[in-house]
Write a protein that holds these residues in place. Structure first.
Motif, short mmCIF file in Angstrom:
data_model
loop_
_atom_site.label_atom_id
_atom_site.label_comp_id
_atom_site.label_asym_id
_atom_site.label_seq_id
_atom_site.Cartn_x
_atom_site.Cartn_y
_atom_site.Cartn_z
N TYR A 17 0.59 -1.20 -0.06
CA TYR A 17 0.15 0.02 0.17
C TYR A 17 1.17 1.09 0.23
N HIS A 18 0.63 2.39 -1.00
CA HIS A 18 1.26 3.40 0.36
C HIS A 18 0.14 4.58 0.41
N TYR A 33 -2.51 4.99 -4.05
CA TYR A 33 -3.82 5.26 -3.18
C TYR A 33 -5.07 4.24 -3.21
N CYS A 34 -5.94 4.40 -1.76
CA CYS A 34 -6.48 3.34 -0.88
C CYS A 34 -8.01 3.89 -0.89
N THR A 77 2.09 -4.07 4.36
CA THR A 77 4.02 -2.88 4.73
C THR A 77 3.10 -1.48 3.99
N PHE A 78 3.67 -0.80 3.98
CA PHE A 78 3.46 1.10 3.45
C PHE A 78 4.45 1.39 2.67
N ASP A 79 4.48 2.09 1.69
CA ASP A 79 5.58 2.80 1.15
C ASP A 79 5.10 3.95 1.14
N ASP A 80 6.78 5.46 1.88
CA ASP A 80 6.98 6.86 1.80
C ASP A 80 6.46 6.88 2.95
N GLY A 81 5.47 6.61 3.37
CA GLY A 81 5.56 7.26 5.12
C GLY A 81 4.82 8.62 4.59
N CYS A 82 3.53 8.35 4.15
CA CYS A 82 2.36 9.31 4.52
C CYS A 82 1.61 9.59 5.84
N ASP A 83 1.98 10.85 5.69
CA ASP A 83 1.40 11.50 6.77
C ASP A 83 -0.66 10.93 7.04
N ASN A 84 -0.47 10.89 5.95
CA ASN A 84 -2.98 10.39 6.12
C ASN A 84 -2.78 8.54 6.39
N PHE A 85 -2.24 8.20 6.70
CA PHE A 85 -1.45 6.73 7.65
C PHE A 85 -1.84 6.86 9.00
#
Length: 255
Positions: A17-18, A33-34, A77-85
């Motif tokens: 995921y991102h 996007y999800c 897993t999630f890539d990039d470290g976006c704050d919306n996580f």
């Protein structure tokens, strides 16, 4: 490098995921996007149908250390470290007590996804305070280079600085070892994979589409990208059917 062939069964699906959130139907970069509603249904389905959501460390132990691999094993897993996580994905993951690994761009903490083109707006990235707080709450973190570059297209010294430097920066932030690396854009080659091993990582995650069991080594672990348009049947098809790679796993870039 000694190649250890992992067992081919039971399969382990490492999902990629991102961003999770609320988005206007994106025309480009759909794998980034999800929708949060779909994400919640996906996690609920995994729970309801008895999937074993395991950590990346548990997957490594099963593939390369002889530990038992549970049936219906999934890694998130999630890539990039976006704050919306933090706002959208993490509350759902906590609800089901699912382990997760987030890969951070070490030189851009607190910045934006400035490497993305053709998007209406850049996404904010987690800052150091958020990362440390989420680590206390159970999120695992890995490295995604320093500047989110295509490593196989870089001069070797630049690739080396991106790989070694991201590990050092994140270990300073977290105060602990960072054992996992993820290739930005999925771009890697054998030289890059060897650098990841030399830097002291235990794993290198790719964008190759297959079950993790088909990796040539721990530094070429395949993943299955979850995209904005994935319905629940499509999501399940990726988990259950997209296991055998269509292409050789020996080289990048892929994905």
């Amino acid at each position: 490098m000694m190649i250890t062939r992992p067992p081919l069964a039971p399969p382990i699906s490492i999902l990629m995921y991102h961003q999770v959130g609320r988005f206007n139907n994106p025309r480009k970069h759909r794998a980034v996007y999800c929708d949060v509603g779909r994400f919640e249904r996906q996690m609920a389905w995994l729970h309801w149908r008895g999937y074993n959501v395991i950590s990346l460390a548990q997957a490594y132990a099963g593939l390369y250390e002889g530990q038992p691999i549970p049936e219906k094993a999934v890694v998130l897993t999630f890539d990039d470290g976006c704050d919306n996580f933090r706002e959208y994905a993490w509350p759902i993951l906590k609800k089901y007590q699912y382990p997760v690994t987030m890969f951070l761009v070490a030189g851009m903490l607190g910045g934006t996804t400035q490497w993305m083109d053709d998007v209406p707006e850049e996404a904010s990235l987690m800052d150091i305070a958020t990362i440390r707080e989420l680590r206390k709450e159970g999120v695992s973190f890995g490295a995604h280079s320093v500047n989110h570059v295509r490593l196989s297209e870089c001069p070797p010294q630049v690739a080396r600085e991106e790989i070694f430097g991201s590990k050092a920066k994140l270990e300073d932030v977290l105060g602990e070892a960072v054992p996992d690396f993820c290739y930005p854009y999925g771009y890697y080659n054998q030289q890059v994979a060897d650098m990841v091993e030399e830097a002291g990582y235990k794993t290198g995650l790719t964008c190759l589409r297959a079950a993790a069991n088909y990796a040539r080594s721990p530094f070429e672990l395949p993943r299955k990208a979850i995209s904005y348009g994935d319905t629940l049947p499509g999501y399940l098809w990726k988990i259950h059917m997209k296991n055998v790679p269509k292409k050789s796993l020996s080289k990048g870039p892929k994905g």
